[in-house]
Design a protein around this motif. Structure first.
Motif: not given
Length: 220
Positions: A17-18, A69-82, A88-99
């Motif tokens: 999901n990431v 969306i966030d650039y810090k993978g160690n933070r995204i880890w928590r939400g994605a793991k939960t 929960i199949t209707n959620v994903g995470f994208l690690r990019i710079q928002i710019e």
């Protein structure tokens, strides 16, 4: 980088999901159909941090898709793991710079955008980094559906005032606004979702600002 961060970075790379960096570009215009395998409306949370808002919104609204969306993978880890642990199949995470957001989403692909407790970038020299500056607002307008909804929650009064100024300068319609969310009549099950940082601010009696607005239709 500490061992725990390294572990999370390695683990998040295995999460289905990431999506990270250039891996997300082929989904442009096709996130619903190819990533989520459906045609549900797509909602973004920018600077999602640990992903509390993304995950909890997905729980509340199974009829919609959510991407944090966030650039810090160690933070995204928590939400994605939960999300994975809770199925929960209707959620994903994208690690990019928002710019770079225009490289990942097509015109009119997004229904709503949430900005929750971003770095306020208070120094004048860093205005271009503020997520509600005119350049960012133009990017959001491009990827949102006509009259798509924007939300901002922030503890930072200066950043909130700056955002209101930008909204007013562009003559954008505001639907809701408050400088003290939890003492207002606006709070509901959606706005009462609390991030890690929000809980810290509330613990020291900090007021929470909220504004909801939309972009004008073409010709307005």
């Amino acid at each position: 980088m500490g061992k725990d961060k390294l572990r999370k970075f390695a683990e998040v790379a295995t999460f289905l999901n990431v999506v990270q960096l250039d891996e997300g570009k082929p989904y442009k215009g096709k996130w619903a159909s190819e990533f989520f395998k459906n045609e549900k409306p797509l909602i973004l949370e920018l600077a999602c941090g640990k992903g509390e808002y993304t995950v909890n919104l997905a729980k509340l609204f199974p009829e919609k898709n959510f991407i944090g969306i966030d650039y810090k993978g160690n933070r995204i880890w928590r939400g994605a793991k939960t999300a994975l642990e809770d199925g929960i199949t209707n959620v994903g995470f994208l690690r990019i710079q928002i710019e770079t957001i225009l490289e990942y989403f097509e015109k009119g692909e997004i229904s709503e955008i949430w900005i929750t407790f971003p770095d306020p970038q208070p120094q004048d020299s860093r205005e271009k980094k503020r997520l509600t500056n005119p350049v960012f607002l133009e990017r959001y307008k491009h990827i949102l559906i006509p009259q798509g909804i924007m939300h901002l929650k922030t503890d930072n009064d200066g950043f909130y005032a700056y955002t209101l100024e930008q909204i007013e300068l562009q003559n954008l319609p505001k639907n809701k606004e408050t400088t003290d969310l939890y003492q207002s009549d606006l709070v509901d099950e959606v706005l009462s979702i609390k991030t890690y940082y929000e809980k810290k601010y509330l613990a020291v009696d900090k007021n929470i600002n909220y504004v909801q607005w939309r972009f004008n239709k073409e010709g307005e």
